[in-house]
Design an enzyme around this catalytic site. Structure first.
Site, PDB file in Angstrom:
ATOM      1  N   MET A  79       0.814  -1.206   0.000  1.00 40.91           N
ATOM      2  CA  MET A  79       0.000   0.000   0.000  1.00 40.91           C
ATOM      3  C   MET A  79       0.857   1.270   0.000  1.00 40.91           C
ATOM      4  O   MET A  79       2.059   1.227   0.222  1.00 40.91           O
ATOM      5  CB  MET A  79      -0.925   0.009   1.217  1.00 40.91           C
ATOM      6  CG  MET A  79      -1.921  -1.150   1.234  1.00 40.91           C
ATOM      7  SD  MET A  79      -2.951  -1.164   2.710  1.00 40.91           S
ATOM      8  CE  MET A  79      -3.949   0.314   2.451  1.00 40.91           C
ATOM      9  N   HIS A  80       0.187   2.401  -0.267  1.00 37.02           N
ATOM     10  CA  HIS A  80       0.714   3.755  -0.075  1.00 37.02           C
ATOM     11  C   HIS A  80       1.775   4.212  -1.076  1.00 37.02           C
ATOM     12  O   HIS A  80       2.067   5.393  -1.148  1.00 37.02           O
ATOM     13  CB  HIS A  80       1.299   3.929   1.339  1.00 37.02           C
ATOM     14  CG  HIS A  80       0.477   3.370   2.442  1.00 37.02           C
ATOM     15  ND1 HIS A  80      -0.843   3.716   2.638  1.00 37.02           N
ATOM     16  CD2 HIS A  80       0.787   2.458   3.406  1.00 37.02           C
ATOM     17  CE1 HIS A  80      -1.309   3.063   3.691  1.00 37.02           C
ATOM     18  NE2 HIS A  80      -0.345   2.294   4.164  1.00 37.02           N
ATOM     19  N   ASP A 238      -2.593  -4.956   0.348  1.00 42.02           N
ATOM     20  CA  ASP A 238      -2.145  -6.275   0.780  1.00 42.02           C
ATOM     21  C   ASP A 238      -2.785  -6.727   2.087  1.00 42.02           C
ATOM     22  O   ASP A 238      -3.106  -7.914   2.251  1.00 42.02           O
ATOM     23  CB  ASP A 238      -0.616  -6.343   0.876  1.00 42.02           C
ATOM     24  CG  ASP A 238      -0.010  -5.218   1.710  1.00 42.02           C
ATOM     25  OD1 ASP A 238      -0.749  -4.397   2.275  1.00 42.02           O
ATOM     26  OD2 ASP A 238       1.231  -5.175   1.769  1.00 42.02           O
TER      27      ASP A 238
END
Length: 497
Positions: A79-80, A238
């Site tokens: 992520m991110h 995830d």
């Protein structure tokens, strides 16, 4: 028999699964790729490395399968991370990853100048250095030429989906971690887009994780040897993908992931926010919501200590020196903040720290402290959930760290929870395959394909849990005592945190 491909786009590798319609795993492939650390605290990766890994991985994964029976692909991803493309769909610069700590200044600006309450009103969350919005502001401040060239902005797994389908899309679970999504209303926050100087036209279209975003581009289908009508679902972050893989859906279920990072994932059927924003409030891949705490270094602490300090890859052998009588009796503490820390401290200046070293401290005590330190940091997040009135007595566990019986014993007793190990260990990739099955329409809902089989339960021992309770109460005093020191070592002061 129909087949589905589930992918887990991790930080160090891409893990691919070929599953059947009953959830059985037919084959698996792992492809590694490098992480670049161009400056202290920075963490970057080439998106093209992900794409190369996916292409070669799918060819290897399906070489013995009837490719005509492959129905859908799902990707769960780290992520991110910030991926930016220009008008010609070329990657402008390496992706800035989730564990990159360069955005301390931008994070401080968002939390203090825009204000935590305002951010929470807009997005249900406050700014953390790993989130995507601070990265965008860093580009605006430090790499204006690259910022001005942005045509499309996306997350790591969305880059893979874009290359597969040509569709610029993301899902709500992954988008929740950008600090750009109005999580409660499930739409982009116009206020946050303005703060970050970006337009909605640069943002991907939003989907539920289990929805189809399209089918394979003809050229891609030909190159991979897959049917052109292979459906690609929106996929998930995830942790949400792992939750689907472990059956953590609906109200009040918990999953703990011990991968490179560590997470506590608590599912909910309704929207809710931690008033102190120590836990993230995100959308879930099942269409609901979840609260999540994330520590930036979990299994990576064990890897660092064994690889770099002990100079060994024999992780299991090193743990054999730790005996039952050592548990709960260690005199050494380790704070697992190798990349700074996110939940619940939100401190980019924090660093990995041993406390209590003596002349007779040996390698097994240090390794035990590392394993215990990660467990204590996980408990920090469980304690936040308890203060919110959330009762957790059982949790599933996934990730590489879950393969260590010793670590699971430590974690169960530090948390004083019953831990369940799913029979299928591939959380994010397995969850992504389930999402793909729903997207194709081969099952009517996630509930029809989530039947998690538990292979082992680890229950806490009352005497050991009591010893660890005493140790944890000592552990929680260490970070507050060092907080100002961490800030000074980074060259700031305690108000910078």
């Amino acid at each position: 028999m129909n087949y589905y491909i589930g992918a887990d786009l991790g930080t160090s590798s891409l893990k691919l699964l070929l599953t059947d319609e009953k959830g059985g795993i037919i084959a698996s492939v792992t492809k590694e790729y490098p992480v670049a650390y161009p400056h202290p605290g920075w963490s970057e990766q080439s998106p093209e490395d992900w794409w190369d890994a996916l292409q070669s991985g799918i060819r290897e994964l399906t070489k013995k399968a009837d490719k005509s029976r492959i129905r859908a692909i799902g990707v769960a991803g780290q992520m991110h991370g910030l991926v930016i493309l220009d008008q010609e769909d070329k990657v402008i610069r390496p992706a800035i990853l989730w564990n990159d700590g360069r955005t301390a200044g931008e994070t401080q600006y968002l939390n203090e100048q825009i204000g935590k309450k305002t951010l929470s009103d807009y997005t249900a969350n406050i700014a953390f250095a790993g989130f995507t919005a601070p990265k965008i502001l860093w580009l605006y401040n430090q790499e204006r030429e690259n910022f001005d060239a942005i045509s499309k902005l996306m997350l790591p797994k969305d880059f893979i989906n874009y290359r597969l389908t040509g569709v610029h899309a993301t899902d709500y679970s992954d988008a929740s971690g950008m600090l750009l999504l109005d999580v409660k209303r499930k739409c982009w926050s116009k206020e946050m887009l303005d703060i970050c100087h970006i337009k909605e036209s640069q943002m991907p279209k939003l989907f539920e994780s289990y929805q189809s975003i399209g089918t394979l581009l003809p050229k891609v289908a030909s190159e991979l040897g897959l049917p052109e009508d292979t459906v690609v679902c929106a996929g998930a972050g995830d942790n949400a993908g792992a939750a689907i893989g472990t059956g953590t859906v609906g109200k009040g279920k918990c999953n703990i992931s011990l991968g490179t990072s560590g997470t506590v994932f608590i599912s909910s059927d309704r929207f809710g926010v931690d008033q102190h924003n120590a836990l993230h409030s995100f959308c879930h891949a099942d269409g609901g919501y979840h609260l999540m705490g994330c520590i930036l270094s979990a299994a990576s602490c064990n890897k660092w200590f064994c690889d770099e300090v002990l100079q060994t890859k024999e992780y299991e052998k090193e743990q054999q020196a730790i005996k039952e009588e050592h548990l709960g009796n260690n005199t050494l503490f380790f704070l697992p903040y190798l990349m700074g820390e996110r939940s619940p401290h939100n401190d980019t200046a924090a660093s990995g720290t041993f406390v209590g070293l003596r002349p007779d401290t040996d390698r097994s005590q240090m390794l035990l402290a590392v394993l215990e330190g990660v467990a204590f940091a996980i408990r920090d997040n469980i304690e936040v959930a308890k203060r919110l009135g959330i009762s957790i007595t059982v949790s599933t566990v996934c990730g590489g760290g879950a393969k260590s019986p010793l670590w699971m014993t430590i974690l169960a007793n530090v948390l004083n929870l019953t831990l369940q190990l799913p029979k299928t260990e591939e959380g994010p990739g397995f969850g992504a395959a389930r999402l793909a099955m729903v997207a194709r329409g081969d099952v009517s809902s996630l509930a029809d394909c989530i039947q998690t089989e538990i292979k082992q339960e680890i229950t806490p021992d009352p005497a050991l849990a009591k010893r660890y309770e005493e140790r944890y109460q000592q552990f929680v005093k260490i970070y507050p005592a060092l907080k100002q020191v961490y800030a000074q070592l980074q060259g700031g002061n305690e108000n910078d945190i």
